[in-house]
Scaffold this motif. Structure first.
Motif, PDB file in Angstrom:
ATOM      1  N   ALA A   1     119.378 -11.554 104.165  1.00 45.62           N
ATOM      2  CA  ALA A   1     119.175 -10.522 105.186  1.00 45.62           C
ATOM      3  C   ALA A   1     120.207  -9.412 105.035  1.00 45.62           C
ATOM      4  CB  ALA A   1     119.249 -11.148 106.575  1.00 45.62           C
ATOM      5  N   GLN A   2     121.451  -9.781 104.821  1.00 40.60           N
ATOM      6  CA  GLN A   2     122.500  -8.779 104.598  1.00 40.60           C
ATOM      7  C   GLN A   2     122.200  -7.939 103.364  1.00 40.60           C
ATOM      8  OE1 GLN A   2     125.752 -11.532 104.336  1.00 40.60           O
ATOM      9  NE2 GLN A   2     126.403 -11.213 106.459  1.00 40.60           N
TER      10      GLN A   2
ATOM     11  N   PRO B   1     120.036 -18.806 117.926  1.00 38.52           N
ATOM     12  CA  PRO B   1     121.074 -17.834 117.534  1.00 38.52           C
ATOM     13  C   PRO B   1     120.879 -17.300 116.121  1.00 38.52           C
ATOM     14  CG  PRO B   1     121.969 -20.071 117.590  1.00 38.52           C
ATOM     15  CD  PRO B   1     120.606 -20.142 118.201  1.00 38.52           C
ATOM     16  N   PHE B   2     120.343 -18.124 115.252  1.00 36.80           N
ATOM     17  CA  PHE B   2     120.106 -17.706 113.868  1.00 36.80           C
ATOM     18  C   PHE B   2     119.048 -16.609 113.811  1.00 36.80           C
ATOM     19  CE2 PHE B   2     117.556 -18.633 109.929  1.00 36.80           C
ATOM     20  CZ  PHE B   2     118.436 -18.047 109.036  1.00 36.80           C
ATOM     21  N   ALA B   3     117.936 -16.808 114.515  1.00 36.20           N
ATOM     22  CA  ALA B   3     116.867 -15.808 114.521  1.00 36.20           C
ATOM     23  C   ALA B   3     117.370 -14.482 115.084  1.00 36.20           C
ATOM     24  CB  ALA B   3     115.681 -16.319 115.335  1.00 36.20           C
ATOM     25  N   GLU B   4     118.171 -14.568 116.145  1.00 40.15           N
ATOM     26  CA  GLU B   4     118.733 -13.344 116.732  1.00 40.15           C
ATOM     27  C   GLU B   4     119.635 -12.623 115.735  1.00 40.15           C
ATOM     28  OE1 GLU B   4     121.492 -12.030 120.568  1.00 40.15           O
ATOM     29  OE2 GLU B   4     120.603 -14.047 120.476  1.00 40.15           O
TER      30      GLU B   4
ATOM     31  N   ASN C   1     117.515 -10.950 112.895  1.00 38.49           N
ATOM     32  CA  ASN C   1     116.897  -9.727 113.412  1.00 38.49           C
ATOM     33  C   ASN C   1     117.908  -8.603 113.561  1.00 38.49           C
ATOM     34  OD1 ASN C   1     114.318 -11.143 115.640  1.00 38.49           O
ATOM     35  ND2 ASN C   1     114.391 -10.897 113.427  1.00 38.49           N
ATOM     36  N   SER C   2     119.123  -8.944 113.958  1.00 41.86           N
ATOM     37  CA  SER C   2     120.148  -7.917 114.126  1.00 41.86           C
ATOM     38  C   SER C   2     120.534  -7.279 112.798  1.00 41.86           C
ATOM     39  CB  SER C   2     121.389  -8.508 114.798  1.00 41.86           C
ATOM     40  OG  SER C   2     122.107  -9.352 113.910  1.00 41.86           O
TER      41      SER C   2
END
Length: 646
Positions: free
Chosen positions: A48-49, A86-89, A92-93
């Motif tokens: 994601a990063q 918390p992982f999904a949040e 998405n962030s």
């Protein structure tokens, strides 16, 4: 922008993606007690990063009977909800959308400590995994449909953006579709409508249970690539019916099947295949659907991805192995830093190969993969040191670039005029992959970090006073066994044979010690021009090679009429004949008229330079084959690890 369509936003149902690059569902073995670990989260966080538009998490079993291995994520338990919130949040962030695969393999299952009955439409056995399933009763089919819906609802509650029903590779939904695997007489067998009912009911029940902004897609094999599997002509009517009877926000198309040795080789297609393997069937599927199409398989560079979405049928492309090799590939492509992208060579060793050995995911060419929690960010060295890296093979390239990245002053010595070591020999073999591209990428890194590269220079131990640390990465040379070899016999090592094929003659015996790559490389490369017999001490030639690669290479050897003789070792080599011995009975046989014996017996290290440097009081670390001959995975990892500890 270099890749205007690939890096363009797009929608999958109600969910918008920042670009069209997807990490498709793939098993990581970063799982404990059927739940994801911190290493799992770190692994996907890095992608994601690095700029992926969509991450589809690996196969999540919807029912306890569908736990493929002891390292499968169990989506049938509520515990998964709190694990993912918390992982999904966080994902998405970072700008990435997060889906997961809803999975049941039916009759396609590996065995763990206990092998419960495998539920399937019928009791037709699976050829590859040797499972005889239990036909599901009608009420059990409805219970399974509800299990898919329950799992989807958990993912919605956990904050994921969508789910993907896995009907690819002859897993449970596809077993219902295939009339050769479905002989049911209830409402789930017989007609096309009935055989598709299981999938339609799953999609409908999921829609009833999830929120309106939640994407629901389906993955399927456009063709299963073996004679008993679904062909493209058989799959298209299934797709048309499903498209009319249910609502899917996208279609994710692959090829291959888990159920046969031939078909499974396309699950993660090796380097001998290219992206056309999925483009042509993808075009056929695109012609009969309205929703977006995702294509995955051998789309391993931004240029190939751009071609597939701009000129091809895909709306989104799965670039999974490219992201395994370099999680920052999307960001680098967007910034015009293609020369810094670490390419996937499609060796299948560190990714799917390790999964099949129940080991955590790695990448043969990128030592950080699967270890992101510890090494995603490299710490700068406390004080810069003068480091000599001796040897420009894989271990030396990684050691030199990593040490320089951390701030050390590095000089790399390579006695040949080119870098890359032994993998240069294999770089031009079609089935071996993009090793040459990997070497080029590593050289780019050396230049970017201003490593002083001394090509064509053999290191002089007398220079040992000029450096603080020596990283010895000189590799090994080919090993010949300690047996009688007549002076008049022509006996060479595997690398020597590949570099000088004109000297081999017509009749070649390949002596294979450990069932690894070299014997298959030789036989598949030289088999069209020579009469070859592979005599192997393993149970079969290629025993240690990743299964999908092994399958295709053994198929090629059959086409080339290469003789395979397992359970034997070469005992003696004479001028034109050899003696071989059965490993179990120790009976002796002979082969006559042999021009060359090629020994694929691994490497032999030369310890003299190491011992000389140690005797002079130098600080020396050995990495790779010069420490002990092993695989490319160890060479790359040890080069990296040693450089992080200086």
């Amino acid at each position: 922008m270099a890749y205007p369509t690939l890096l363009q936003e797009t929608d999958l149902g109600p969910v918008s993606l920042r670009n069209r690059i997807m990490s498709s569902g793939h098993q990581t073995t970063l799982v404990e007690d059927y739940l994801p670990t911190e290493d799992f989260f770190a692994y996907h966080r890095a992608r994601a990063q690095g700029g992926a538009g969509l991450i589809v998490l690996e196969a999540h079993s919807v029912h306890e009977s569908g736990l493929l291995t002891d390292h499968t994520i169990d989506a049938s338990r509520d515990a998964i909800v709190d694990e993912y919130r918390p992982f999904a949040e966080e994902i998405n962030s970072l700008g990435t959308k997060l889906f997961c695969q809803l999975f049941h393999g039916g009759r396609e299952r590996y065995s763990g400590d206990y092998a419960p009955p495998a539920p399937a439409p019928s009791d037709t056995p699976t050829e590859r995994l040797h499972v005889i399933p239990c036909p599901m009763e009608t009420d059990e089919v409805y219970e399974m449909i509800e299990a898919y819906a329950d799992a989807a609802e958990r993912m919605d509650r956990a904050g994921l953006d969508g789910v993907e029903i896995v009907g690819s590779h002859s897993y449970l939904p596809a077993q219902f579709w295939n009339p050769s695997l479905n002989d049911r007489s209830d409402e789930f067998g017989g007609s096309l409508e009935n055989r598709c009912r299981f999938t339609v009911e799953i999609a409908d029940r999921i829609r009833d249970r999830v929120s309106d902004d939640f994407t629901v897609g389906i993955r399927l094999s456009a063709e299963e690539k073996h004679k008993h599997g679904l062909s493209l002509e058989e799959t298209l009517p299934i797709i048309q019916h499903l498209d009319e009877a249910a609502t899917f926000d996208y279609w994710s198309v692959v090829v291959g099947s888990s159920s046969t040795h031939k078909g499974c080789s396309y699950i993660v297609p090796p380097a001998s295949e290219d992206r056309q393997i999925v483009r042509s069937p993808g075009e056929a599927v695109a012609s009969v659907i309205e929703s977006p199409l995702i294509l995955t398989s051998r789309i391993n560079t931004p240029a190939k991805g751009e071609e597939m979405v701009s000129d091809g049928p895909a709306d989104v492309v799965g670039m999974t192995r490219a992201l395994i090799a370099d999680p920052d590939m999307p960001a680098k492509a967007a910034e015009g830093r293609e020369s810094d992208i670490l390419p996937c060579v499609s060796c299948n060793q560190g990714c799917i190969g390790r999964y099949q050995e129940e080991l955590p995911i790695r990448c043969t060419m990128n030592p950080v993969t699967g270890r992101e929690r510890e090494f995603r960010t490299l710490e700068a060295a406390e004080s810069a040191k003068e480091i000599a890296v001796i040897g420009g093979g894989p271990a030396g390239l990684v050691a030199a670039s990593t040490a320089a990245e951390r701030g050390h002053e590095v000089t790399l010595f390579e006695q040949r005029d080119v870098l890359g070591g032994k993998i240069r020999t294999y770089a031009d073999l079609d089935h071996r992959g993009a090793y040459g591209e990997w070497v080029e990428a590593m050289v780019n890194r050396l230049e970017a970090y201003e490593v002083d590269i001394e090509r064509g220079v053999e290191f002089d131990p007398g220079q040992s006073s000029g450096y603080d640390v020596y990283l010895l990465a000189i590799g090994s040379h080919g090993r010949k066994p300690d047996i009688t070899i007549d002076d008049d016999a022509h006996a060479v090592t595997a690398v020597e044979a590949l570099e000088n094929p004109e000297e081999l003659g017509e009749s070649i015996v390949v002596s294979d010690w450990d069932g690894n790559w070299s014997a298959l490389d030789l036989a598949s490369t030289l088999g069209s021009e020579h009469d070859i017999e592979v005599i192997t001490s393993a149970y079969t030639a290629g025993e240690s090679v990743q299964q999908y690669r092994q399958n295709q290479l053994l198929a090629k050897l059959d086409e080339l009429d290469v003789t395979l003789t397992p359970h034997h070792r070469v005992r003696e080599v004479k001028e034109s004949n050899i003696e071989l011995e059965n490993l179990f009975s120790e009976s002796v046989d002979e082969r006559h008229g042999v021009d060359t014996v090629v020994f694929a017996h691994g490497g032999e290290a030369d310890y003299s330079l190491y011992r000389n440097l140690v005797a002079e009081g130098a600080q020396v670390e050995r990495v790779g084959d010069c420490w002990a001959p092993r695989s490319l995975d160890e060479a790359v990892w040890e080069g990296f690890k040693a450089a992080t500890e200086i």
